[in-house]
Design a protein around this motif. Structure first.
Motif, PDB file in Angstrom:
ATOM      1  N   ASN A   4      -3.736  -4.497  11.768  1.00  0.00           N
ATOM      2  CA  ASN A   4      -2.687  -4.725  10.792  1.00  0.00           C
ATOM      3  C   ASN A   4      -2.222  -6.157  10.916  1.00  0.00           C
ATOM      4  OD1 ASN A   4      -0.837  -4.846  12.915  1.00  0.00           O
ATOM      5  ND2 ASN A   4      -0.715  -2.620  12.921  1.00  0.00           N
ATOM      6  N   ASN A   5      -1.296  -6.513  10.094  1.00  0.00           N
ATOM      7  CA  ASN A   5      -0.995  -7.930   9.981  1.00  0.00           C
ATOM      8  C   ASN A   5      -0.203  -8.469  11.159  1.00  0.00           C
ATOM      9  OD1 ASN A   5       1.441  -6.766   9.598  1.00  0.00           O
ATOM     10  ND2 ASN A   5       1.364  -6.941   7.366  1.00  0.00           N
ATOM     11  N   PRO A  22      -2.336  -7.026   1.253  1.00  0.00           N
ATOM     12  CA  PRO A  22      -1.839  -5.714   1.693  1.00  0.00           C
ATOM     13  C   PRO A  22      -0.426  -5.415   1.192  1.00  0.00           C
ATOM     14  CG  PRO A  22      -2.260  -7.172   3.589  1.00  0.00           C
ATOM     15  CD  PRO A  22      -2.654  -7.920   2.358  1.00  0.00           C
ATOM     16  N   LYS A  23       0.351  -6.473   0.966  1.00  0.00           N
ATOM     17  CA  LYS A  23       1.725  -6.247   0.506  1.00  0.00           C
ATOM     18  C   LYS A  23       1.745  -5.656  -0.905  1.00  0.00           C
ATOM     19  CE  LYS A  23       3.454 -10.393   1.194  1.00  0.00           C
ATOM     20  NZ  LYS A  23       2.515 -11.262   1.911  1.00  0.00           N
ATOM     21  N   MET A  29      -6.607  -8.597  -2.590  1.00  0.00           N
ATOM     22  CA  MET A  29      -6.703  -7.930  -1.301  1.00  0.00           C
ATOM     23  C   MET A  29      -5.397  -8.045  -0.519  1.00  0.00           C
ATOM     24  SD  MET A  29      -9.633  -6.523  -1.239  1.00  0.00           S
ATOM     25  CE  MET A  29     -10.171  -6.122   0.432  1.00  0.00           C
ATOM     26  N   THR A  67       0.266   0.532   5.592  1.00  0.00           N
ATOM     27  CA  THR A  67       0.622  -0.052   6.883  1.00  0.00           C
ATOM     28  C   THR A  67       1.768  -1.057   6.762  1.00  0.00           C
ATOM     29  OG1 THR A  67      -1.639   0.199   7.591  1.00  0.00           O
ATOM     30  CG2 THR A  67      -0.292  -1.309   8.869  1.00  0.00           C
ATOM     31  N   VAL A  68       1.790  -1.814   5.658  1.00  0.00           N
ATOM     32  CA  VAL A  68       2.819  -2.855   5.544  1.00  0.00           C
ATOM     33  C   VAL A  68       4.238  -2.287   5.533  1.00  0.00           C
ATOM     34  CG1 VAL A  68       1.517  -4.746   4.535  1.00  0.00           C
ATOM     35  CG2 VAL A  68       2.411  -2.953   3.064  1.00  0.00           C
ATOM     36  N   GLU A 116       3.099 -13.010   7.441  1.00  0.00           N
ATOM     37  CA  GLU A 116       2.406 -12.407   6.304  1.00  0.00           C
ATOM     38  C   GLU A 116       1.980 -13.433   5.264  1.00  0.00           C
ATOM     39  OE1 GLU A 116       5.218  -9.521   5.102  1.00  0.00           O
ATOM     40  OE2 GLU A 116       4.778  -8.238   6.817  1.00  0.00           O
ATOM     41  N   SER A 117       2.756 -14.525   5.160  1.00  0.00           N
ATOM     42  CA  SER A 117       2.359 -15.486   4.128  1.00  0.00           C
ATOM     43  C   SER A 117       1.934 -16.836   4.701  1.00  0.00           C
ATOM     44  CB  SER A 117       3.498 -15.666   3.121  1.00  0.00           C
ATOM     45  OG  SER A 117       4.724 -15.714   3.789  1.00  0.00           O
ATOM     46  N   GLN A 168      -4.666 -13.615   5.651  1.00  0.00           N
ATOM     47  CA  GLN A 168      -4.728 -12.190   5.975  1.00  0.00           C
ATOM     48  C   GLN A 168      -6.148 -11.641   6.018  1.00  0.00           C
ATOM     49  OE1 GLN A 168      -1.625  -9.974   6.346  1.00  0.00           O
ATOM     50  NE2 GLN A 168      -1.127 -12.035   6.975  1.00  0.00           N
ATOM     51  N   ASN A 173      -7.411  -2.840   3.885  1.00  0.00           N
ATOM     52  CA  ASN A 173      -8.299  -3.913   4.316  1.00  0.00           C
ATOM     53  C   ASN A 173      -9.031  -3.514   5.588  1.00  0.00           C
ATOM     54  OD1 ASN A 173      -7.312  -5.243   2.148  1.00  0.00           O
ATOM     55  ND2 ASN A 173      -6.359  -6.922   3.273  1.00  0.00           N
ATOM     56  N   GLU A 174      -8.908  -2.262   5.981  1.00  0.00           N
ATOM     57  CA  GLU A 174      -9.571  -1.776   7.188  1.00  0.00           C
ATOM     58  C   GLU A 174     -10.667  -0.794   6.798  1.00  0.00           C
ATOM     59  OE1 GLU A 174      -8.618  -3.299   9.731  1.00  0.00           O
ATOM     60  OE2 GLU A 174      -6.663  -4.024   9.127  1.00  0.00           O
ATOM     61  N   ARG A 231      -8.840  -6.819  13.166  1.00  0.00           N
ATOM     62  CA  ARG A 231      -7.408  -6.620  13.337  1.00  0.00           C
ATOM     63  C   ARG A 231      -7.011  -5.381  12.566  1.00  0.00           C
ATOM     64  NH1 ARG A 231      -4.279 -12.164  12.701  1.00  0.00           N
ATOM     65  NH2 ARG A 231      -2.577 -10.709  12.940  1.00  0.00           N
TER      66      ARG A 231
END
Lengths: 332, 934
Positions: free
Chosen positions: B921-922, A161-162, A159, A194-195, B249-250, B306, A50-51, B919
């Motif tokens: 990362n999350n 990320p997980k 989209m 990244t996650v 994250e959620s 996100q 997402n980057e 950003r």
């Protein structure tokens, strides 16, 4: 060509933070310079992220923005625009080209008062402008030819990320279609993990290593499906995999110590012509895992991580001395 | 004129001191034995090669400082040493002279320079451009170096896209501005995340500081489905929302009912407070909490969470007393405001049997959020007037313009669940003129010199007018034809490159640009251009007063943030997330506060002209409540960063002990003295260590608690070859072992395996502690000069006393940033001179900046031979401006430094303080402040 995380992986550089580091062209773009003009898209630069990250760089070291959505990629490859949309697009390309014409002349004017070295910088500007103009021209030509038709449905938007593994799988599917329809012959893909970054710094904790292995196994399952898909697709009497070279790897030898020695790298497909190119490309010490469809009957894909330092598995070995020497790939 | 170089002029007959090398150096540094990887027999003698020159300069330094040959080997006489040093100097200078013709000086705009320039030129202070431009490289630690700024077809393609994007938003295509819509938004709303989690007990609806009687807190009994509540209007009855849950994250709380359609300024007001929830009761809270507002860029179809975002600011939510925060900010298309309970620890109640009725803990309340806009000072907006002056807008009637193509108009598409709607399209409106070519000539005559930062000849202007002419001939309307010319200008090399001519013959326009891209990271303003035009910018007194004027401008924070971001690698703060089990107290709020501290500290040094010893030591810190708790400093309340005196015995002060630096130099799981030592050497002392030999394996981090990093490293130091470098690199890192991965002070390492139970300390009671206390930390060491230190505080004192070394490094770093060129051997004389002059005036950072700017390094040949770099006249201006800012509002500075802009001003004027960064990362987010100034 498929690769995982970025760094300077495809540029034959050890790391981007090295002193005196000068970025150069990535392997896929090097190839695109030679054969890219034969297809609608000189190359596809893709990323699951997402980057704004990418593994592909131009000759001057500029990162090439990646297509991140399998769905939009599918549309770009296979969905025919309406005539008025095509007309508008052609008009836009034409205008872009006339702007470029103008500014190329401007750089000639400016360069008069400059030192030799600085004139070279302007020459670089000018040749970049010309290169873009050439690309716009070629895109304009292709606009008038119909796009290939495929039976597959466009993938869904995702989209999250997980779900990077699921997203990779969707991207693999579109990549296979792109190769099959000869829309392009060169693809680079970066998968952003990244996650799971945190657990790559596992500090040697067994339970964290176990968790990491689970994620890596899922990634390899997705890769396995891609390779198997290529193998079961026929093309002129041989499988698509037989006519493709797939490089898969990561830019870290051990993320735990942030070392980029001894990179795990895997080759699959028509590897004999590629292996020597790679050896000169990845000057960094690299441990090759090479798999050819000729030497093994069944895929056995395992997480690279868990295989470190162990003996090569069946079908994964490719003794160095068998690699024929080919002209080497030299980034600037 | 200042002496250019203190050594002798190079003579062409210079030779390397081969006899000296043979006699005193070859013993250890030759093909038979190449200690520290140095083989003098093989080292290249061609000193016009930069890499050779760099290594020989290093040899020069080691010999000149008597470090080499080492004390325990044969020593040359002083005369021998002097002669050797002198011939080395001559060789190096001659080599540089020969290579200087090959030095690249022309560079393009960096992407942040590009973005700021467009923002300032068009008065669109928040338009986001840099995320869509290819990333810049880095050389000498900065992106301003020509070597880092190549141009490829990808750059050009992106500039073309950006030009269309800019013109699309700059040009007005309607007769009246879009209507101002004002909307009061509840955090809980139809179909959003928040309604969902409130129904599951992660929040409550409140009225009059009690549970909303129409909506009981979630308990064992399930709530009705969301749809029923929506039909009843449970979420639209004006209730306040109290949240217990931090975003994760959620769960991403968004104010989804406003999704920006028209990029412009918007006024935001919100009412916040905090409380303690105790299984159904609303009680007074534990103190002021912090809420984060961010700007979220919706992507894809706008659903879910996100999405990329950046922080607007952190805002106080006082205990039980609502506080209203108000500010004006720029919002781009499809952006909305996001929320987070920043100071709360992560918790979730949905898995508890009785949900909220079983939970006790703090909550943050949002009464409401107002969004009002789009706000324009004038119509058409300034951006349009830059391009079309006062030419009137009129409706384009195809039947009256049969031979003219109708200009294309795109309807804005809105994604997400915004309740705001686009205005009805007014038909096709466009700029009208009766004399298109005359107007084109006039408008381009105004615009081009601004964009190109220098006068534009009639000849060049005519070339642009001819674009207009040819587009008009081809059937475009005036606006479209002008767009074509403007698009060309926005991709032209005159705009994209810093054309100073040859920097050795820099002219006043070049100097004005150099100054403004240094101190504002953007184009010169009108006042600066007037000085360039009159030529008095070359007068050092004028230059000094301009520097003061520019530093007093809010735009100067772009320089400060960009410079420390690159110099101290603050931009990499996101590179890793600390391990959640070892550092459960880590949060994005802490990280953003860290960055804000370092920025504020640099500003404090600049504003108060503090000397370079402050890099290592100070009697104060710049902190907010979050950091104060982290550092163990009592009595600091709220989100605002402020100057706080250090309590005695507190092991902080200076840059080195700041959490940001300590985090950047760790890997998220463990610390190592090597990267930390290398960071201190390279960035703070200006003595970058050689890279590690390629055959050495990196250390595998281990958190099982059985071994310390020091034990692992001892192998390095026992090996003589490793030790030669590591005895210089490791000591600063040893001293910093007192601080963990997130900059917390420690006496024992945290461990996951073996160890004793850990005390909670200042860690929030809601957070579970899963780590143990392992081995003891040893932060003692021995400096290269043989002096011992027992820990961080003695180390700080020792280094801080060598302030000339620190000041010299600062001068070098600022020179690279300001001029985009490598500091070379022949520049050392000028640097020395700058440093000496600065030291004579107290050695402060602001003084250093003035001395650097008034030096030949910055001014080049403009600095006339007869001109004396002036005295402290600028100090009058500086002092009076300090007085002024102290009198008006202390918050003036706070606004710029703090990550929290609790803004109470009334003007619409707004300034973006740093570039928008997505950003990464999350878990964490870049700190970006948009705030407002009078």
């Amino acid at each position: 060509m498929v690769t995982q995380p970025s760094g300077a992986f495809l540029q034959a550089h050890r790391t981007q933070s090295e002193e005196g580091f000068e970025n150069g062209i990535s392997l896929d773009q090097f190839a695109a310079e030679h054969i890219g003009s034969q297809t609608r898209f000189p190359s596809l630069v893709l990323a699951i992220t997402n980057e704004n990250t990418t593994v592909s760089y131009t000759r001057s070291g500029a990162p090439i923005p990646a297509d991140k959505s399998p769905r939009l990629l599918f549309e770009k490859l296979f969905v025919q625009g309406r005539p008025d949309e095509i007309e508008a697009r052609v008009e836009e390309l034409r205008r872009g080209r006339s702007t470029l014409d103008f500014v190329a002349d401007q750089s000639k004017r400016l360069s008069r008062n400059l030192s030799n070295v600085d004139q070279q910088r302007l020459a670089e500007y000018q040749s970049s402008v010309r290169e873009l103009e050439r690309r716009l021209h070629s895109a304009q030509e292709w606009e008038h030819r119909p796009k290939p038709k495929v039976d597959a449905k466009p993938p869904a938007e995702n989209m999250d990320p997980k779900q990077f593994v699921e997203r990779s799988g969707m991207m693999f599917d579109v990549m296979k279609l792109a190769l099959e329809t000869d829309s392009t012959r060169i693809v680079s893909l970066m998968i952003d993990t990244t996650v799971i970054h945190n657990i790559t710094h596992h500090g040697n904790r067994p339970e964290v290593l176990e968790e990491l292995k689970g994620h890596e196994q899922r990634q390899f399952d997705a890769l396995n499906r891609f390779l198997t898909g290529l193998r079961s697709t026929g093309e002129q009497g041989s499988s698509l995999l037989d006519r493709t070279m797939v490089l898969y790897g990561t830019c870290m030898g051990s993320a735990n110590s942030h070392s980029n020695d001894n990179l795990p790298v895997m080759l699959a497909g028509e590897v004999f012509s590629m292996a020597s190119i790679l050896r000169s490309t990845l000057r960094i010490t690299t441990r090759f895992r090479i798999c050819t469809c000729r030497c093994c009957s069944e895929w056995e894909l395992m997480p690279i991580h868990s295989r470190r330092e162990k003996e090569p598995c069946v079908g994964w070995n490719f003794p160095n001395h068998e690699v024929p020497q080919l002209p080497s790939f030299r980034p600037r | 004129m200042v002496c250019l170089i203190s050594c002798n002029t190079p003579s062409s007959s210079a030779e390397l001191p081969e006899a000296f090398l043979k006699a005193y150096c070859y013993n250890c540094h030759s093909s038979t034995q190449a200690e520290a990887g140095l083989n003098l027999e093989q080292l290249g003698r061609e000193l016009d090669q930069p890499e050779n020159a760099r290594r020989w300069a290093k040899i020069h330094d080691r010999v000149a400082s008597s470090e080499m040959p080492p004390r325990d080997s044969d020593q040359p006489t002083q005369a021998e040493r002097d002669t050797a040093i002198q011939s080395l100097q001559q060789m190096l200078l001659a080599g540089e002279k020969a290579s200087s013709d090959h030095q690249l000086k022309l560079r393009r705009l960096t992407r942040s320079e590009y973005e700021n320039t467009i923002r300032d030129l068009f008065d669109m202070p928040g338009i986001a451009l840099s995320p869509n431009l290819p990333a810049d490289g880095q050389s000498q630690g900065f992106d301003k170096h020509p070597e880092a700024l190549d141009i490829s077809h990808v750059n050009i393609a992106k500039y073309l896209e950006a030009a269309d994007h800019i013109l699309h938003y700059a040009i007005a295509t309607r007769p009246i501005p879009p209507a101002i819509q004002k909307r009061r938004i509840s955090l809980v709303n139809r179909g959003g995340f928040v309604a969902h989690v409130v129904m599951n007990g992660d929040g409550v609806l409140l009225k009059n500081k009690q549970i909303d009687p129409e909506f009981p807190a979630a308990a064992e009994q399930n709530h009705l489905d969301e749809g029923a509540h929506e039909r009843w209007g449970s979420f639209r009855n004006g209730a306040s929302v109290g949240l217990f849950r931090h975003d994760d994250e959620s769960f991403n709380p968004y104010f989804i009912e406003h999704v920006t359609i028209y990029p412009a300024k918007y006024r935001i007001r919100t009412s916040l407070w905090s409380f303690q929830w105790d299984q159904g009761k609303v009680l007074p809270g534990r103190g002021t909490e912090a809420a984060r507002l961010s700007v979220v860029q919706l992507t894809g179809d706008g659903r879910g969470g996100q999405h990329p975002s950046y922080v607007l600011g952190y805002f106080d939510a006082p205990n039980s007393e609502p506080r209203v925060h108000e500010f004006v900010t720029w919002m781009n298309h499809n952006e909305l405001i996001g929320f987070n309970t920043a100071s709360l620890a992560p918790t979730a109640n949905y898995f508890r049997k009785k949900r909220a009725m079983e939970f006790t803990g703090p909550g943050i309340v949002v009464d409401w959020l107002d969004v009002e806009g789009p706000l324009y000072e004038t119509w058409p907006p300034t951006s349009h007037r830059r391009l079309f002056g006062d030419l009137p807008l009129g409706e384009f009637k195809p039947e009256e313009n049969k031979s003219v193509r109708v200009p294309l108009r795109k309807r804005p598409a809105q994604i997400g669940a915004g309740m705001n709607r686009p205005d009805p399209e007014p038909g096709v409106w466009t700029v009208r003129t009766d004399a298109p070519l005359q107007d084109a000539d006039r408008l381009l005559g105004d615009f081009l010199p601004k964009l190109f930062r220098r006068p534009v000849s009639q000849e060049l202007r005519d070339q642009y007018v001819s674009i207009v002419q040819s587009r008009l001939d081809a059937g475009d309307c005036f606006e479209e034809a002008m767009r074509a010319a403007y698009r060309s200008a926005l991709v032209a090399p005159d705009f994209l490159l810093h054309v100073e001519s040859n920097p050795n013959e820099i002219d006043c326009y070049g100097l004005a640009s150099r100054l403004s891209y240094f101190l504002w990271n953007s184009m010169p303003d009108d006042a600066l251009m007037r000085h360039a035009e009159s030529g008095d910018l070359s007068n050092v007194d004028v230059l000094h007063s301009e520097v003061e004027r520019m530093l007093a401008d809010p735009k100067a924070s772009r320089f400060m943030n960009d410079f420390v971001g690159q110099w101290l690698k603050l931009n990499q703060i996101n590179a890793n997330d600390p391990d959640k089990k070892l550092y459960p107290e880590y949060s994005p709020y802490l990280q953003d506060s860290m960055v804000a501290e370092t920025r504020a500290y640099f500003r404090e040094m600049l504003d108060r002209d503090l000397d370079a010893s402050h890099l290592f030591k100070s009697d104060f810190v710049m902190v907010n409540q979050k950091l104060a708790t982290h550092y163990g400093i009592p009595d600091v309340t709220g989100t605002k960063i402020r100057r706080v005196s250090l309590p005695p015995e507190c092991p902080r002060g200076g840059l080195v002990t700041q959490a940001s630096i300590l985090k950047i130099t760790s890997n998220g799981t463990t610390t190592s003295p090597v990267p930390r030592g290398a960071f201190v050497m390279d960035r703070l002392l200006g003595e970058p260590p050689e890279p590690p030999p390629s055959n050495v394996a990196a250390i595998e981090p281990d958190v099982r608690g059985t071994t310390t990093i020091r034990e692992q490293l001892s192998k390095h130091r026992e090996n003589a070859i490793c030790a030669s470098c590591h005895q210089r690199i490791d000591p600063p890192g040893f001293a910093l072992e007192s601080f963990d991965v997130i900059g917390g002070f420690r006496q024992r390492y945290r461990s996951i395996g073996e160890g004793d139970p850990a005390e909670r300390g200042s860690i929030d009671p809601i957070i579970g502690i899963g780590f143990k206390l392992g081995q003891k930390v040893d932060s003692s060491g021995t400096l290269g000069n043989g002096k011992d230190f027992e820990g961080i505080q003695t180390y700080q004192k020792m280094i801080a006393s060598d302030s000339r070394r620190l000041l010299t490094n600062l001068a070098k770093q600022l020179t690279v940033y300001a001029t985009g060129r490598t500091v070379r051997f022949s520049d050392r004389g000028v640097i020395d001179d700058i440093v000496s002059r600065t030291e004579k005036q107290g050695g402060g950072l602001r003084t250093l900046l003035h001395e650097l700017i008034a030096s030949p390094l910055f001014m080049g040949s403009i600095l006339h031979a007869g001109q004396k770099p002036s005295g402290p006249d600028w100090k009058q201006m500086w002092k009076s401006s300090q007085q002024l800012s102290a009198d008006s509002v202390d918050s003036h500075r706070m606004l710029m430094t703090s990550i929290l802009p609790p803004i109470e001003a009334t003007s619409h004027q707004l300034l973006l303080l740093s570039q928008i960064q997505p950003r990464f990362n999350n878990m964490s987010s870049m700190t970006t402040i948009r705030s407002m100034f009078k």
